[in-house]
Design a protein around this motif. Structure first.
Motif, PDB file in Angstrom:
ATOM      1  N   MET A   1       3.592  45.703   1.860  1.00 12.16           N
ATOM      2  CA  MET A   1       4.319  45.472   0.620  1.00 12.16           C
ATOM      3  C   MET A   1       5.690  46.144   0.689  1.00 12.16           C
ATOM      4  N   LEU A   2       6.491  45.954  -0.323  1.00 13.24           N
ATOM      5  CA  LEU A   2       7.876  46.421  -0.308  1.00 13.24           C
ATOM      6  C   LEU A   2       8.007  47.812  -0.914  1.00 13.24           C
ATOM      7  N   GLU A   3       8.980  48.556  -0.409  1.00 14.92           N
ATOM      8  CA  GLU A   3       9.293  49.861  -0.973  1.00 14.92           C
ATOM      9  C   GLU A   3      10.759  50.161  -0.720  1.00 14.92           C
ATOM     10  N   GLY A   4      11.291  51.169  -1.408  1.00 11.24           N
ATOM     11  CA  GLY A   4      12.680  51.552  -1.219  1.00 11.24           C
ATOM     12  C   GLY A   4      13.645  50.560  -1.843  1.00 11.24           C
ATOM     13  N   LEU A   5      14.888  50.590  -1.358  1.00  9.79           N
ATOM     14  CA  LEU A   5      15.928  49.689  -1.865  1.00  9.79           C
ATOM     15  C   LEU A   5      15.785  48.294  -1.243  1.00  9.79           C
ATOM     16  N   GLN A   6      15.920  47.283  -2.080  1.00 12.67           N
ATOM     17  CA  GLN A   6      15.813  45.901  -1.613  1.00 12.67           C
ATOM     18  C   GLN A   6      17.208  45.303  -1.434  1.00 12.67           C
ATOM     19  N   PHE A   7      17.457  44.775  -0.248  1.00 13.77           N
ATOM     20  CA  PHE A   7      18.769  44.302   0.191  1.00 13.77           C
ATOM     21  C   PHE A   7      18.852  42.782   0.055  1.00 13.77           C
ATOM     22  N   PHE A   8      19.848  42.324  -0.697  1.00 12.15           N
ATOM     23  CA  PHE A   8      20.081  40.898  -0.908  1.00 12.15           C
ATOM     24  C   PHE A   8      21.425  40.536  -0.265  1.00 12.15           C
ATOM     25  N   PRO A   9      21.431  40.231   1.036  1.00 13.72           N
ATOM     26  CA  PRO A   9      22.704  39.996   1.729  1.00 13.72           C
ATOM     27  C   PRO A   9      23.446  38.782   1.192  1.00 13.72           C
ATOM     28  N   VAL A  10      24.766  38.842   1.278  1.00 15.96           N
ATOM     29  CA  VAL A  10      25.593  37.686   0.941  1.00 15.96           C
ATOM     30  C   VAL A  10      25.534  36.692   2.089  1.00 15.96           C
ATOM     31  N   GLU A  22      27.142  34.783  13.197  1.00 14.75           N
ATOM     32  CA  GLU A  22      27.375  36.096  13.810  1.00 14.75           C
ATOM     33  C   GLU A  22      27.636  37.159  12.751  1.00 14.75           C
ATOM     34  N   VAL A  23      28.442  36.822  11.766  1.00 12.95           N
ATOM     35  CA  VAL A  23      28.744  37.776  10.704  1.00 12.95           C
ATOM     36  C   VAL A  23      27.497  38.051   9.860  1.00 12.95           C
ATOM     37  N   PHE A  24      26.700  37.013   9.617  1.00 11.68           N
ATOM     38  CA  PHE A  24      25.476  37.224   8.847  1.00 11.68           C
ATOM     39  C   PHE A  24      24.523  38.155   9.587  1.00 11.68           C
ATOM     40  N   ALA A  25      24.378  37.959  10.878  1.00  6.13           N
ATOM     41  CA  ALA A  25      23.513  38.827  11.677  1.00  6.13           C
ATOM     42  C   ALA A  25      23.990  40.275  11.600  1.00  6.13           C
ATOM     43  N   GLU A  26      25.299  40.481  11.677  1.00 10.82           N
ATOM     44  CA  GLU A  26      25.845  41.826  11.584  1.00 10.82           C
ATOM     45  C   GLU A  26      25.608  42.427  10.201  1.00 10.82           C
ATOM     46  N   HIS A  27      25.752  41.617   9.177  1.00 11.13           N
ATOM     47  CA  HIS A  27      25.522  42.064   7.797  1.00 11.13           C
ATOM     48  C   HIS A  27      24.083  42.548   7.625  1.00 11.13           C
ATOM     49  N   VAL A  28      23.127  41.765   8.111  1.00 16.99           N
ATOM     50  CA  VAL A  28      21.715  42.141   8.011  1.00 16.99           C
ATOM     51  C   VAL A  28      21.429  43.382   8.846  1.00 16.99           C
ATOM     52  N   VAL A  39      14.501  42.718   3.035  1.00 19.29           N
ATOM     53  CA  VAL A  39      15.650  41.817   3.080  1.00 19.29           C
ATOM     54  C   VAL A  39      15.288  40.536   2.344  1.00 19.29           C
ATOM     55  N   PHE A  40      16.087  40.194   1.331  1.00 14.69           N
ATOM     56  CA  PHE A  40      15.893  38.966   0.559  1.00 14.69           C
ATOM     57  C   PHE A  40      17.063  38.033   0.871  1.00 14.69           C
ATOM     58  N   VAL A  41      16.797  37.055   1.721  1.00 17.99           N
ATOM     59  CA  VAL A  41      17.859  36.196   2.227  1.00 17.99           C
ATOM     60  C   VAL A  41      17.950  34.915   1.399  1.00 17.99           C
ATOM     61  N   ALA A  42      19.184  34.416   1.239  1.00 17.94           N
ATOM     62  CA  ALA A  42      19.428  33.150   0.541  1.00 17.94           C
ATOM     63  C   ALA A  42      18.837  33.165  -0.868  1.00 17.94           C
ATOM     64  N   CYS A  43      19.094  34.245  -1.578  1.00 21.86           N
ATOM     65  CA  CYS A  43      18.684  34.338  -2.986  1.00 21.86           C
ATOM     66  C   CYS A  43      19.935  34.227  -3.853  1.00 21.86           C
ATOM     67  N   GLY A  44      19.954  34.904  -5.005  1.00 22.24           N
ATOM     68  CA  GLY A  44      21.095  34.756  -5.899  1.00 22.24           C
ATOM     69  C   GLY A  44      22.389  35.244  -5.290  1.00 22.24           C
ATOM     70  N   THR A  45      22.400  36.474  -4.765  1.00 19.32           N
ATOM     71  CA  THR A  45      23.600  37.019  -4.144  1.00 19.32           C
ATOM     72  C   THR A  45      23.970  36.238  -2.890  1.00 19.32           C
ATOM     73  N   GLY A  46      22.980  35.627  -2.256  1.00 14.91           N
ATOM     74  CA  GLY A  46      23.218  34.825  -1.062  1.00 14.91           C
ATOM     75  C   GLY A  46      23.582  33.384  -1.330  1.00 14.91           C
ATOM     76  N   GLU A  47      23.859  33.044  -2.615  1.00 18.03           N
ATOM     77  CA  GLU A  47      24.313  31.711  -3.018  1.00 18.03           C
ATOM     78  C   GLU A  47      23.316  30.606  -2.654  1.00 18.03           C
ATOM     79  N   PHE A  48      22.043  30.850  -2.957  1.00 20.51           N
ATOM     80  CA  PHE A  48      21.022  29.839  -2.705  1.00 20.51           C
ATOM     81  C   PHE A  48      21.401  28.490  -3.298  1.00 20.51           C
ATOM     82  N   HIS A  49      22.008  28.533  -4.493  1.00 19.75           N
ATOM     83  CA  HIS A  49      22.351  27.307  -5.209  1.00 19.75           C
ATOM     84  C   HIS A  49      23.330  26.424  -4.434  1.00 19.75           C
TER      85      HIS A  49
END
Length: 307
Positions: A1-10, A22-28, A39-49
């Motif tokens: 399960m999850l703990e600590g700070l949850q990261f929502f990359p752009v 390449e930039v996304f890989a570096e960001h993660v 890591v929560f990828v392609a969510c709100g901050t990641g502009e899923f829409h």
């Protein structure tokens, strides 16, 4: 399960408007090194829409590859039901550990419809599901309990900020699941969540997503350590001098909850490009304000570390 700070990359875009892998890989990679607990990828901050299915799959695959099992990777899904099911299946194939179910598109559904929507998405994949309580997806206690009882639903993320309702939902779900042995997570999912973390912790919701972590992990981690260790004075100073002014700046233009974060990442040296329409990038005036706030927050944290 999850703990600590949850990261929502752009999601980084090139000048031509395509995904920049390449930039996304570096960001993660940088987020992991800075202490992200998930890591929560392609969510709100990641502009899923604003993503195509192919772009989504690429992002999830990169996040899974870079993370390499260090922390869980959750992927966003949502929108029209067939699309939500398609993206959910794609996330499984790409190796994600779970899904964050964003609201259905446009319509305001009754709670019973939200339960049916969640059931339909869950049936399309084997992945565990966190339900996002926000926007057009407003659950009441009864419907929240109903989705929590679904085998694949493992959490609820709150983006409304109605603490009275959330308190009743938390207690209702805990009561319904008591004795089942099923773990269940609650998240503070408000934009700039740090502004409300102490209030959420008061009703037993300790996990939260930190958009600021994308561009100022030093500030996010310092705040997280302060609230975890009970350093109320330092946490309140960061709220008063950084997080609350950031909320005021964020609220000046719709969509700044994403585009300000992305601008902050660019200003810290990673060329993630701008946002896709219909969002807009911050004005020069607002970029300067963001820089002043960030510099001040970093200085406060540096001063704390030096003592």
């Amino acid at each position: 399960m999850l703990e600590g700070l949850q990261f929502f990359p752009v999601t980084p875009f090139t000048p031509a408007g395509t995904i920049n892998p390449e930039v996304f890989a570096e960001h993660v990679r940088t987020g992991l090194d800075d202490g992200a607990g998930g890591v929560f990828v392609a969510c709100g901050t990641g502009e899923f829409h604003a993503l195509s299915l192919d772009e989504y799959v690429q992002l999830v695959h990169i996040a899974v590859e870079v993370t390499n099992g260090r922390v869980p990777v959750f992927a966003g899904t949502g929108g029209p039901l067939p699309m939500a099911q398609q993206f959910a299946r794609a996330a499984l194939v790409a190796g994600a550990d779970g899904l964050l179910l964003l609201p259905p598109y446009l319509v305001q559904a009754p709670p019973a419809g939200l339960v049916a929507y969640t059931e339909a998405v869950a049936s399309a994949t084997e992945l565990p599901l966190i339900v996002y309580h926000r926007g057009a997806a407003r659950f009441d206690v009864e419907s929240a309990v109903a989705v929590a009882r679904l085998p694949q639903v493992v959490g609820l993320k709150d983006g409304f900020g109605d603490l009275e309702l959330l308190s009743r939902i938390v207690l209702g779900i805990r009561s319904a699941l008591e004795g089942t042995g099923k773990p269940f997570l609650f998240f503070n999912g408000l934009p700039t969540a740090e502004a409300t973390v102490p209030a959420y912790r008061g009703i037993g919701v300790e996990l939260y997503s930190s958009a600021v972590f994308c561009f100022a992990p030093e500030i996010s981690m310092a705040f997280h350590q302060a609230v975890t260790k009970g350093d109320r004075a330092f946490a309140e100073r960061l709220q008063q001098e950084f997080f609350h002014p950031l909320v005021a700046l964020r609220d000046r233009v719709p969509g700044y909850a994403v585009s300000l974060v992305k601008a902050g990442v660019r200003r810290r040296g990673l060329d993630v490009g701008g946002v896709r329409a219909p969002l807009v990038d911050p004005s020069p005036e607002h970029l300067e304000a963001l820089q002043r706030l960030t510099d001040n927050g970093l200085a406060i944290c540096a001063g704390k570390a030096a003592r």
